[in-house]
Design an enzyme around this catalytic site. Sequence first.
Site, PDB file in Angstrom:
ATOM      1  N   ASP A 230       0.846  -1.187   0.000  1.00  0.00           N
ATOM      2  CA  ASP A 230       0.000   0.000   0.000  1.00  0.00           C
ATOM      3  C   ASP A 230       0.884   1.241   0.000  1.00  0.00           C
ATOM      4  OD1 ASP A 230      -2.371   1.446   0.042  1.00  0.00           O
ATOM      5  OD2 ASP A 230      -2.422   1.537   2.223  1.00  0.00           O
TER       6      ASP A 230
ATOM      7  N   HIS B 269      -3.398  14.227   0.096  1.00  0.00           N
ATOM      8  CA  HIS B 269      -3.722  13.415   1.270  1.00  0.00           C
ATOM      9  C   HIS B 269      -2.605  13.477   2.302  1.00  0.00           C
ATOM     10  CE1 HIS B 269      -5.144  10.113   3.753  1.00  0.00           C
ATOM     11  NE2 HIS B 269      -4.000   9.464   3.562  1.00  0.00           N
TER      12      HIS B 269
ATOM     13  N   GLU C 174     -10.810   4.355   2.938  1.00  0.00           N
ATOM     14  CA  GLU C 174      -9.785   5.019   2.140  1.00  0.00           C
ATOM     15  C   GLU C 174     -10.044   4.703   0.665  1.00  0.00           C
ATOM     16  OE1 GLU C 174      -5.979   5.450   5.162  1.00  0.00           O
ATOM     17  OE2 GLU C 174      -5.839   4.093   3.446  1.00  0.00           O
TER      18      GLU C 174
ATOM     19  N   GLU D 153      -8.992   4.240  -2.857  1.00  0.00           N
ATOM     20  CA  GLU D 153      -7.731   3.937  -3.525  1.00  0.00           C
ATOM     21  C   GLU D 153      -7.996   3.199  -4.841  1.00  0.00           C
ATOM     22  OE1 GLU D 153      -4.677   2.231  -1.125  1.00  0.00           O
ATOM     23  OE2 GLU D 153      -5.436   3.086   0.755  1.00  0.00           O
TER      24      GLU D 153
ATOM     25  N   ASP E  97      -9.236   0.580   1.455  1.00  0.00           N
ATOM     26  CA  ASP E  97      -8.305   0.076   2.471  1.00  0.00           C
ATOM     27  C   ASP E  97      -8.734   0.630   3.830  1.00  0.00           C
ATOM     28  OD1 ASP E  97      -6.139  -1.500   3.221  1.00  0.00           O
ATOM     29  OD2 ASP E  97      -4.756   0.179   3.167  1.00  0.00           O
TER      30      ASP E  97
ATOM     31  N   ARG F 248      -8.373   4.635  12.791  1.00  0.00           N
ATOM     32  CA  ARG F 248      -7.460   5.769  13.007  1.00  0.00           C
ATOM     33  C   ARG F 248      -6.949   5.857  14.437  1.00  0.00           C
ATOM     34  NH1 ARG F 248      -6.100   6.894   7.830  1.00  0.00           N
ATOM     35  NH2 ARG F 248      -7.922   7.378   6.552  1.00  0.00           N
TER      36      ARG F 248
ATOM     37  N   GLN G  58      -4.333   3.179  14.962  1.00  0.00           N
ATOM     38  CA  GLN G  58      -3.104   3.537  14.251  1.00  0.00           C
ATOM     39  C   GLN G  58      -2.339   4.643  14.973  1.00  0.00           C
ATOM     40  OE1 GLN G  58      -3.656   4.217  10.086  1.00  0.00           O
ATOM     41  NE2 GLN G  58      -1.609   5.047   9.780  1.00  0.00           N
TER      42      GLN G  58
ATOM     43  N   LYS H  60      -4.675  -1.571  10.050  1.00  0.00           N
ATOM     44  CA  LYS H  60      -4.883  -1.773   8.622  1.00  0.00           C
ATOM     45  C   LYS H  60      -5.011  -3.243   8.232  1.00  0.00           C
ATOM     46  CE  LYS H  60      -4.099   1.366   5.999  1.00  0.00           C
ATOM     47  NZ  LYS H  60      -4.962   2.359   5.339  1.00  0.00           N
TER      48      LYS H  60
ATOM     49  N   THR I 258      -9.426  -5.176   3.698  1.00  0.00           N
ATOM     50  CA  THR I 258      -9.238  -4.376   2.494  1.00  0.00           C
ATOM     51  C   THR I 258     -10.213  -4.923   1.465  1.00  0.00           C
ATOM     52  OG1 THR I 258      -6.889  -4.001   2.950  1.00  0.00           O
ATOM     53  CG2 THR I 258      -7.626  -3.657   0.692  1.00  0.00           C
TER      54      THR I 258
ATOM     55  N   GLU J 215     -10.034  13.123   6.529  1.00  0.00           N
ATOM     56  CA  GLU J 215      -9.865  14.445   5.921  1.00  0.00           C
ATOM     57  C   GLU J 215     -11.184  15.188   5.811  1.00  0.00           C
ATOM     58  OE1 GLU J 215      -6.866  14.057   2.419  1.00  0.00           O
ATOM     59  OE2 GLU J 215      -7.749  12.072   2.795  1.00  0.00           O
TER      60      GLU J 215
END
Length: 415
Positions: free
Chosen positions: A123, A130, A196, A198, A230, A234, A237, A250, A254, A361
């Site tokens: 990844d 971002h 996320e 992607e 993905d 938060r 993490q 993570k 996915t 975000e």
Amino acid sequence: MLQTFLDIPPDSPFPLQNLPYGVFSPDGGRPRAGAAIGDFVLDLAFLEAEGLLPTAGLFDRPALNAFMAAGPAVWARVRETLQELLAAENPLLRDHPTRRRRALHPRQEVTLHLPAQIGDYTDFYSSREHATNVGTMFRGVENALPPNWRHLPIAYHGRSSSIAVSGTPVRRPCGQTRPAGSDFPVFGPTAELDFELEVGVFIGPGNPGGEPISPDDAGAQLFGLVLVNDWSARDIQRWEYQPLGPFLAKNFATSISPWVVPLAALEPFRTNGPAQDPPPLPYLAQSRAHSYDIDLEVRLQPAGQENPAVICRTNFKYLYWSMAQQVAHHTVTGCPLRPGDLLASGTISGPEPDTWGSLLELSWNGKRPVTLPGGASRAFLEDGDMVILSGGCRGDGYRIGFGDVTGEILPARTG
């Protein structure tokens, strides 16, 4: 303009110009390779057995890895043959009802599977917008981008065993977090579950160990693209990532789209990515456009709501580091890539707030929750939420679609 004997609406994501590959099983049948065309799945294993394809033994398999390994010349011949078989003037399928019935399965009547046996998953972190947004939140504007970011495509090695096909529910993970103001962690379900947005690329033949791949040679390794969600926890993490980066935040899920769009279908939409300043080191230099104009969208549907709401629209071309550069950097040490390896872009965000590809975000780390129709709002995902990713390109009289990536959030296991 390519024309087929099938009745395909102009807004279908799967016209003759697309022909994405996947793995499906008809009712009671074993998984095998197929291609999406309109509202049907074209049975490539059947066509191969009938001697209608220029291959042998590639498609009666539960994964596309053997086809991926065959390389660009085979990919091109198969694509050309499929377009010929489906062409309006070709009678081989059109005028043979039994063969046509066995070759074309209604898409709503089949089960879709992961398109490949994914050995390794990497990844990347290739969106400057971002990376700048996240860095600004946690390190301030002056230190938003780490010193290495504009010199190399940052990445981490992910967990391939938890990659699942679209439609697979996502269980809220548990882990350690540290509450604000506390010196000690607690254990429990994540309170900051996020998506996320992607795009991923599947690797084709791969390279022998010790032999790097240049950006200009990387095209021969890129089999096709899928959409990727993905999922991220938060708060987990934030506590665990120093010093080695993402781990439990993570590794739990996915999601990817079931259809792999070949690079040939995207060629009309090739474009330049952002200007790179400073110029990359020579091993990352590329001499041609290496991005694609792919519109991307995220919709969020809370439990009980009839319709999903669009919360993000962005574009693949915003990525600072290209897929070719990702491959070149990944292999510059001599690391061997293998057929079916998946490389994901990292969250794709654009320059405006409504183009940011994560709730982290969009809600600015929970400080500005996103308002949804009906008055609901989201700082992060709640149980019962459905997240839907979609994407595509608009051509002259047709569009190239990826199909959706959907995932519903299930409550954590706490017992």
